[in-house]
Every structure is written in structure tokens, then in C-alpha cells.
Design a protein around this motif. Structure first.
Motif, mmCIF file in Angstrom:
data_model
loop_
_atom_site.group_PDB
_atom_site.id
_atom_site.type_symbol
_atom_site.label_atom_id
_atom_site.label_comp_id
_atom_site.label_asym_id
_atom_site.label_seq_id
_atom_site.Cartn_x
_atom_site.Cartn_y
_atom_site.Cartn_z
ATOM 1 N N PHE A 148 0.855 -1.185 0.000
ATOM 2 C CA PHE A 148 0.000 0.000 0.000
ATOM 3 C C PHE A 148 0.891 1.235 0.000
ATOM 4 C CE2 PHE A 148 0.559 1.493 4.381
ATOM 5 C CZ PHE A 148 1.171 0.379 4.955
ATOM 6 N N HIS A 169 2.098 6.651 3.773
ATOM 7 C CA HIS A 169 2.185 8.116 3.820
ATOM 8 C C HIS A 169 2.963 8.640 5.009
ATOM 9 C CE1 HIS A 169 -1.440 7.613 1.107
ATOM 10 N NE2 HIS A 169 -0.531 8.215 0.372
ATOM 11 N N GLY A 224 4.804 10.518 -7.553
ATOM 12 C CA GLY A 224 4.842 11.151 -8.872
ATOM 13 C C GLY A 224 4.694 12.660 -8.761
HETATM 14 C C1 LIG Z 1 2.891 6.835 -10.711
HETATM 15 C C2 LIG Z 1 2.315 7.042 -9.330
HETATM 16 C C3 LIG Z 1 2.481 8.244 -8.700
HETATM 17 C C4 LIG Z 1 2.015 8.419 -7.384
HETATM 18 N N1 LIG Z 1 2.271 9.612 -6.747
HETATM 19 C C5 LIG Z 1 1.935 9.727 -5.437
HETATM 20 C C6 LIG Z 1 2.302 10.883 -4.717
HETATM 21 O O1 LIG Z 1 2.928 11.819 -5.225
HETATM 22 N N2 LIG Z 1 1.958 10.950 -3.398
HETATM 23 C C7 LIG Z 1 1.291 9.922 -2.770
HETATM 24 O O2 LIG Z 1 1.026 10.030 -1.573
HETATM 25 N N3 LIG Z 1 0.925 8.819 -3.442
HETATM 26 C C8 LIG Z 1 1.243 8.694 -4.749
HETATM 27 N N4 LIG Z 1 0.917 7.543 -5.426
HETATM 28 C C9 LIG Z 1 0.233 6.456 -4.700
HETATM 29 C C10 LIG Z 1 -1.233 6.321 -5.103
HETATM 30 O O3 LIG Z 1 -1.966 7.402 -4.618
HETATM 31 C C11 LIG Z 1 -1.759 4.974 -4.570
HETATM 32 O O4 LIG Z 1 -0.993 3.928 -5.138
HETATM 33 C C12 LIG Z 1 -3.228 4.757 -4.905
HETATM 34 O O5 LIG Z 1 -4.034 5.673 -4.229
HETATM 35 C C13 LIG Z 1 -3.699 3.353 -4.547
HETATM 36 O O6 LIG Z 1 -3.493 3.082 -3.182
HETATM 37 P P1 LIG Z 1 -2.552 1.882 -2.694
HETATM 38 O O7 LIG Z 1 -1.236 2.035 -3.396
HETATM 39 O O8 LIG Z 1 -2.419 2.092 -1.207
HETATM 40 O O9 LIG Z 1 -3.222 0.601 -3.043
HETATM 41 C C14 LIG Z 1 1.346 7.366 -6.727
HETATM 42 C C15 LIG Z 1 1.167 6.154 -7.400
HETATM 43 C C16 LIG Z 1 1.658 5.972 -8.667
HETATM 44 C C17 LIG Z 1 1.482 4.637 -9.330
#
Ligand SMILES: Cc1cc2nc3c(=O)[nH]c(=O)nc-3n(C[C@H](O)[C@H](O)[C@H](O)COP(=O)(O)O)c2cc1C
Length: 202
Positions: free
Chosen positions: A13, A16, A154
Motif C-alpha cells: 500500500f 504516507h 509522482g
Molecule cells: C505513478 C504514481 C504516482 C504516485 N504519486 C503519489 C504521490 O505523489 N503521493 C502519494 O502520496 N501517493 C502517490 N501515489 C500512490 C497512489 O496514490 C496509490 O498507489 C493509490 O491511491 C492506490 O493506493 P494503494 O497504493 O495504497 O493501493 C502514486 C502512485 C503511482 C502509481
């Protein structure tokens, strides 16, 4: 549906908030980096490079360049995934060496001609970044497998990240920032669309 690999995907997951005081073992970091290295890439070009940042001042500077997202500064290690750009030009030794591995002998010349056409009609920076995201996904799964938490980042100001780490913008784009460590939060419930909405059999 049960399978070992699905268990990893379910457990990963986006963390944060990391436990600041906990470091990570080099052996675990090595597994994550190796998962990136072994990832598939278009034309076998291995578009990535991995910068491992562990100095507190650098992590704090990166946090500021990531819209002050705290997980970047708190993580034990931040892997900045760079996407190669200049090396992907059809006339570089890098490109020819890599293409020759996939297309040996007489197959190389037509493959190179094909690549030239592709190169001329493609946003190479965006393409390279997209390849690096494949490596990043594998690295996050590998992190889960060794008991580490991660968060894909990202949201960053690419020029500031380049300035902090002295990255040559003519050679690399910033693909993704990947903080690693031990999460201070518990995993939220996974929220995903149901399979029936995602899959159509034709
Ligand atoms: C390419 C990419 C960029 C992301 N950028 C951020 C980000 O800048 N900050 C953040 O807190 N989460 C970021 N995420 C995480 C996503 O918000 C998260 O993967 C999504 O909400 C699904 O939740 P999970 O990964 O807990 O299953 C990013 C995910 C991906 C794949």
C-alpha cells in the motif's frame, strides 16, 4: 482467489508516514534494486537508473521538492528512478549495443531502421518514464516481499529534484521517487473496482 503473488499485491500500500528512526538492511534494499534491474523494457533498453538517497539533508530537500510530502523526508531511503533520454538516440553506442542483444547479426540493421522510425515519432522522454514505471511497480512488490513499505511519488518538481541531486537534464528525466522504509501507519483497506468492471473476455 489465493496465490502467493496476490498476497504481496494485497499487502502493498502507499505508505504516507514512515518510522523515522528505523533503518533498512542493505540486503533488503538490494532485493528491491535487483527487482528493478530485472524488469522488462521495450527493446530491452533498460531505461532506468537508480539513485539511492539516504542523507537526511538530501531527503529533506527532496521532500520540499515533492510538495512537502512527509513520507519522502521520513523514509529510511529514497530511491530516485531516473529515465534515460540521451542514451536512447539511435546513434548512441548505448542504443546499438542494447539493440544488438535483442537483434543479433543481420537482424540488427532492419531493427535499427525500425527503431529510427519509432524514435522520430515518439515522445521519448514520456516513453522512457513509462518504462521506468514498470521497474518501479516491480520494486514496490519486491519491497513488500522483504517486509518493507513504499510509496510511489509522482508529485515532484523535476527541475528542483535534478538540482538537488546534480542530475544532468540532457541525459535523464525524473521518472518516479520511491521512499522505502517501515510504515508508521496501518494499511488502509484496498479500494479497487470489481473485476467484472475491468475485464471483458472477447
Ligand atoms: C505513478 C504514481 C504516482 C504516485 N504519486 C503519489 C504521490 O505523489 N503521493 C502519494 O502520496 N501517493 C502517490 N501515489 C500512490 C497512489 O496514490 C496509490 O498507489 C493509490 O491511491 C492506490 O493506493 P494503494 O497504493 O495504497 O493501493 C502514486 C502512485 C503511482 C502509481
Amino acid at each position: 482467489m489465493n496465490h502467493q503473488i496476490l498476497d504481496l499485491f494485497r499487502r502493498r500500500f502507499a505508505c504516507h508516514s514512515f518510522q523515522r528512526e528505523r533503518t533498512i538492511a542493505q540486503a533488503d534494499l538490494d532485493v528491491v534494486l535487483e527487482a528493478g534491474r530485472l524488469s522488462p523494457s521495450s527493446f530491452g533498453l533498460e531505461h532506468w537508473k537508480f539513485l539511492v538517497v539516504s542523507k537526511a539533508t538530501d531527503k529533506a530537500a527532496l521532500q520540499a521538492a515533492c510538495f512537502d510530502q512527509p513520507q519522502v523526508g521520513e523514509a529510511a531511503v529514497v530511491v530516485v528512478i531516473l529515465a534515460k533520454t540521451a542514451d536512447l538516440h539511435p546513434d548512441t553506442a548505448y542504443l546499438k549495443t542494447h539493440l544488438a542483444r535483442e537483434y543479433p547479426g543481420e537482424a540488427l540493421a532492419p531493427a535499427l531502421a525500425n527503431y529510427r522510425g519509432f524514435f522520430a515519432n515518439t515522445d521519448i522522454r514520456a516513453w522512457s518514464v513509462s518504462q521506468c514505471h514498470i521497474a518501479a511497480a516491480n520494486m514496490m512488490t519486491a519491497a513488500t516481499a522483504v517486509g518493507l513499505d513504499s510509496c510511489a511519488i509522482g508529485g515532484f518538481l523535476a527541475d528542483r529534484v535534478k538540482a538537488i541531486l546534480g542530475i544532468d537534464g540532457d541525459r535523464y528525466e525524473i521518472a518516479l521517487i520511491l521512499p522505502l522504509g517501515y510504515c508508521a501507519d496501518t494499511a488502509p483497506e484496498k479500494q479497487r473496482l470489481p473485476m467484472a468492471e475491468l475485464v471483458e473476455y472477447h
